[in-house]
Design a protein around this motif. Structure first.
Motif, PDB file in Angstrom:
ATOM      1  N   ILE A 170       0.831  -1.206   0.000  1.00 13.27           N
ATOM      2  CA  ILE A 170       0.000   0.000   0.000  1.00 13.27           C
ATOM      3  C   ILE A 170       0.864   1.253   0.000  1.00 13.27           C
ATOM      4  N   ALA A 171       2.006   1.195   0.677  1.00  9.85           N
ATOM      5  CA  ALA A 171       2.908   2.357   0.724  1.00  9.85           C
ATOM      6  C   ALA A 171       3.395   2.733  -0.670  1.00  9.85           C
ATOM      7  N   ILE A 172       3.566   1.742  -1.541  1.00  2.18           N
ATOM      8  CA  ILE A 172       3.947   2.036  -2.927  1.00  2.18           C
ATOM      9  C   ILE A 172       2.841   2.834  -3.601  1.00  2.18           C
ATOM     10  N   ALA A 173       1.590   2.403  -3.382  1.00  6.10           N
ATOM     11  CA  ALA A 173       0.450   3.108  -3.970  1.00  6.10           C
ATOM     12  C   ALA A 173       0.349   4.536  -3.446  1.00  6.10           C
ATOM     13  N   VAL A 174       0.545   4.710  -2.148  1.00  2.88           N
ATOM     14  CA  VAL A 174       0.422   6.042  -1.550  1.00  2.88           C
ATOM     15  C   VAL A 174       1.575   6.940  -1.985  1.00  2.88           C
ATOM     16  N   GLY A 175       2.780   6.369  -2.105  1.00  2.03           N
ATOM     17  CA  GLY A 175       3.900   7.159  -2.618  1.00  2.03           C
ATOM     18  C   GLY A 175       3.612   7.662  -4.020  1.00  2.03           C
ATOM     19  N   ALA A 176       3.014   6.812  -4.849  1.00  4.86           N
ATOM     20  CA  ALA A 176       2.640   7.216  -6.204  1.00  4.86           C
ATOM     21  C   ALA A 176       1.561   8.292  -6.177  1.00  4.86           C
ATOM     22  N   CYS A 177       0.617   8.139  -5.252  1.00  7.39           N
ATOM     23  CA  CYS A 177      -0.450   9.133  -5.091  1.00  7.39           C
ATOM     24  C   CYS A 177       0.134  10.506  -4.769  1.00  7.39           C
ATOM     25  N   ASP A 178       1.090  10.545  -3.854  1.00  5.41           N
ATOM     26  CA  ASP A 178       1.734  11.812  -3.505  1.00  5.41           C
ATOM     27  C   ASP A 178       2.602  12.329  -4.648  1.00  5.41           C
ATOM     28  N   GLY A 179       3.239  11.391  -5.351  1.00  3.43           N
ATOM     29  CA  GLY A 179       4.076  11.791  -6.475  1.00  3.43           C
ATOM     30  C   GLY A 179       3.285  12.458  -7.587  1.00  3.43           C
ATOM     31  N   LEU A 180       2.018  12.085  -7.703  1.00  8.96           N
ATOM     32  CA  LEU A 180       1.135  12.690  -8.705  1.00  8.96           C
ATOM     33  C   LEU A 180       0.404  13.922  -8.170  1.00  8.96           C
ATOM     34  N   ASN A 181       0.629  14.254  -6.890  1.00  9.97           N
ATOM     35  CA  ASN A 181      -0.061  15.389  -6.251  1.00  9.97           C
ATOM     36  C   ASN A 181      -1.581  15.255  -6.349  1.00  9.97           C
ATOM     37  N   LEU A 182      -2.086  14.058  -6.035  1.00  7.94           N
ATOM     38  CA  LEU A 182      -3.525  13.825  -6.124  1.00  7.94           C
ATOM     39  C   LEU A 182      -4.303  14.408  -4.948  1.00  7.94           C
ATOM     40  N   GLY A 183      -3.597  14.810  -3.897  1.00  7.51           N
ATOM     41  CA  GLY A 183      -4.265  15.508  -2.799  1.00  7.51           C
ATOM     42  C   GLY A 183      -4.533  14.652  -1.579  1.00  7.51           C
ATOM     43  N   THR A 184      -4.900  15.318  -0.493  1.00  3.15           N
ATOM     44  CA  THR A 184      -5.137  14.660   0.792  1.00  3.15           C
ATOM     45  C   THR A 184      -6.389  13.799   0.772  1.00  3.15           C
ATOM     46  N   ASN A 185      -7.432  14.248   0.076  1.00  2.00           N
ATOM     47  CA  ASN A 185      -8.670  13.464   0.008  1.00  2.00           C
ATOM     48  C   ASN A 185      -8.402  12.088  -0.601  1.00  2.00           C
ATOM     49  N   ALA A 186      -7.690  12.080  -1.722  1.00  3.04           N
ATOM     50  CA  ALA A 186      -7.396  10.821  -2.407  1.00  3.04           C
ATOM     51  C   ALA A 186      -6.519   9.922  -1.537  1.00  3.04           C
ATOM     52  N   LYS A 187      -5.538  10.524  -0.898  1.00  2.00           N
ATOM     53  CA  LYS A 187      -4.617   9.745  -0.057  1.00  2.00           C
ATOM     54  C   LYS A 187      -5.354   9.118   1.128  1.00  2.00           C
ATOM     55  N   SER A 188      -6.227   9.878   1.754  1.00  4.12           N
ATOM     56  CA  SER A 188      -6.982   9.357   2.895  1.00  4.12           C
ATOM     57  C   SER A 188      -7.894   8.208   2.477  1.00  4.12           C
ATOM     58  N   ALA A 189      -8.548   8.359   1.337  1.00  3.10           N
ATOM     59  CA  ALA A 189      -9.421   7.306   0.835  1.00  3.10           C
ATOM     60  C   ALA A 189      -8.613   6.051   0.505  1.00  3.10           C
ATOM     61  N   LEU A 190      -7.460   6.242  -0.103  1.00  2.48           N
ATOM     62  CA  LEU A 190      -6.615   5.115  -0.491  1.00  2.48           C
ATOM     63  C   LEU A 190      -6.148   4.328   0.735  1.00  2.48           C
ATOM     64  N   ILE A 191      -5.682   5.032   1.755  1.00  2.00           N
ATOM     65  CA  ILE A 191      -5.202   4.361   2.965  1.00  2.00           C
ATOM     66  C   ILE A 191      -6.340   3.614   3.660  1.00  2.00           C
ATOM     67  N   THR A 192      -7.491   4.255   3.772  1.00  2.00           N
ATOM     68  CA  THR A 192      -8.617   3.655   4.486  1.00  2.00           C
ATOM     69  C   THR A 192      -9.144   2.419   3.780  1.00  2.00           C
ATOM     70  N   ARG A 193      -9.324   2.512   2.472  1.00  6.26           N
ATOM     71  CA  ARG A 193      -9.823   1.356   1.729  1.00  6.26           C
ATOM     72  C   ARG A 193      -8.789   0.226   1.693  1.00  6.26           C
ATOM     73  N   SER A 194      -7.526   0.602   1.687  1.00  7.50           N
ATOM     74  CA  SER A 194      -6.465  -0.408   1.681  1.00  7.50           C
ATOM     75  C   SER A 194      -6.437  -1.203   2.975  1.00  7.50           C
ATOM     76  N   LEU A 195      -6.726  -0.538   4.079  1.00  2.29           N
ATOM     77  CA  LEU A 195      -6.746  -1.243   5.362  1.00  2.29           C
ATOM     78  C   LEU A 195      -7.793  -2.352   5.354  1.00  2.29           C
ATOM     79  N   ILE A 196      -8.911  -2.101   4.684  1.00  2.00           N
ATOM     80  CA  ILE A 196      -9.969  -3.112   4.598  1.00  2.00           C
ATOM     81  C   ILE A 196      -9.468  -4.358   3.883  1.00  2.00           C
ATOM     82  N   GLU A 197      -8.704  -4.175   2.800  1.00  4.54           N
ATOM     83  CA  GLU A 197      -8.227  -5.361   2.096  1.00  4.54           C
ATOM     84  C   GLU A 197      -7.081  -6.044   2.841  1.00  4.54           C
ATOM     85  N   ILE A 198      -6.305  -5.299   3.617  1.00  4.59           N
ATOM     86  CA  ILE A 198      -5.284  -5.914   4.471  1.00  4.59           C
ATOM     87  C   ILE A 198      -5.959  -6.829   5.490  1.00  4.59           C
ATOM     88  N   ILE A 199      -7.038  -6.356   6.083  1.00  2.04           N
ATOM     89  CA  ILE A 199      -7.788  -7.166   7.055  1.00  2.04           C
ATOM     90  C   ILE A 199      -8.340  -8.418   6.380  1.00  2.04           C
TER      91      ILE A 199
END
Length: 308
Positions: A170-199
């Motif tokens: 997931i950290a790879i995905a979030v690093g890419a998200c920040d690298g594209l400057n997609l914003g805090t909203n996108a990053k928060s959604a990505l982390i939260t939804r990713s936690l669900i699939e980790i579980i």
């Protein structure tokens, strides 16, 4: 009291092994660090060790465990796995490898939001030590705990281990998200939804769902996804800046375990029909099957559904 001081061996002289050694030394325990460059053999170093802590990369775990199989360990010696990853050939976690090769010694998993550079700088942090052997977990808790390093015990080692392993993808995905400057909203959604699939993956392995809401799950996920000290984050960020995967990996110091973990995770999820959309897009991106823009569009265009 001097009688309470223990002999500790740490396997691995990289940033993580060195950070763990510094924590143990804070409590005045005797610490030896062993690596392949050491003059003594591993068997010679561990002969009087009360605890043996493995801080090597995933690819080195099995070889180290096989070496220790023939070593003369103290009867009470505790093995500690501080590695995050999945073995490509067997799809086993580090602790599963340790348990299969050295079953007669207590095994503890150490994992949490622990960036090595911050620990070496003396900044406060917390971690989790997990084992089915409560006394062994408490022993490791005591040798590490200090004013700047808080240690919690846990009875779900596979959950603690997988939290630290799967968040690297997931950290790879979030690093890419920040690298594209997609914003805090996108990053928060990505982390939260990713936690669900980790579980989701963790439960398949037999972990307790609540473990992933703790330090070794959500805590580690947040640390790794919010710091450019994270190697996996750095790889994702570099790819977003236009680097190839090979160049991105070469640009970071140490091993970005998430790259290999993504591939193994896909083999598991395909076989067991586990739904891991974020991790799947990361794997396809790393294999060059899609562009980063296609990954973003794919995640946003999925079918509408309830949150849970």
């Amino acid at each position: 009291m001097k009688s309470d001081l223990k002999n500790i061996t740490i396997i691995g002289a990289g940033a993580w092994g060195s950070a763990l050694a510094s924590l143990v030394k804070t409590n005045d325990h005797s610490v030896q660090i062993w690596s392949r460059q050491s003059n003594l053999s591993l068997a010679e170093v561990v002969i009087n060790s009360d605890a043996i802590i493995s801080a090597v990369s995933m690819k080195g775990v099995r070889a180290i465990a096989e070496q220790l199989q023939s070593a003369k360990l103290l009867p009470h010696a505790i093995l500690v796995s501080a590695t995050k990853g999945l073995e490509p050939q067997t799809r086993q976690t580090p602790s599963q490898i340790w348990r299969s090769l050295i079953p007669d010694h207590p095994l503890v998993v150490l994992s949490g939001p622990n960036l090595s550079k911050e620990i070496m700088a003396g900044q406060p942090a917390a971690t989790v030590v997990a084992s089915s052997d409560e006394a062994a977990a408490q022993f490791i808790q005591n040798i590490f705990a200090s004013r700047n390093f808080r240690v919690y015990t846990n009875s779900d080692p596979i959950g603690v281990e997988l939290g630290g392993t799967l968040k690297n993808v997931i950290a790879i995905a979030v690093g890419a998200c920040d690298g594209l400057n997609l914003g805090t909203n996108a990053k928060s959604a990505l982390i939260t939804r990713s936690l669900i699939e980790i579980i989701r993956v963790g439960v398949y392995f037999g972990a307790q769902p609540e473990t992933f809401w703790g330090l070794s799950g959500l805590g580690d996920l947040l640390a790794t996804c919010n710091s450019n000290l994270s190697r996996n984050y750095q790889v994702g960020y570099a790819i977003a800046q236009g680097m190839s995967l090979e160049a991105a990996i070469a640009s970071v110091s140490g091993t970005a375990e998430g790259v290999n973990t993504a591939n193994v995770l896909m083999e598991i999820s395909d076989r067991e029909k586990i739904y891991v959309p974020v991790s799947r897009y990361v794997d396809r991106l790393l294999k060059g099957e899609i562009t980063l823009q296609q990954a973003v569009e794919g995640l946003m265009e999925r079918d509408l559904k309830p949150e849970n």
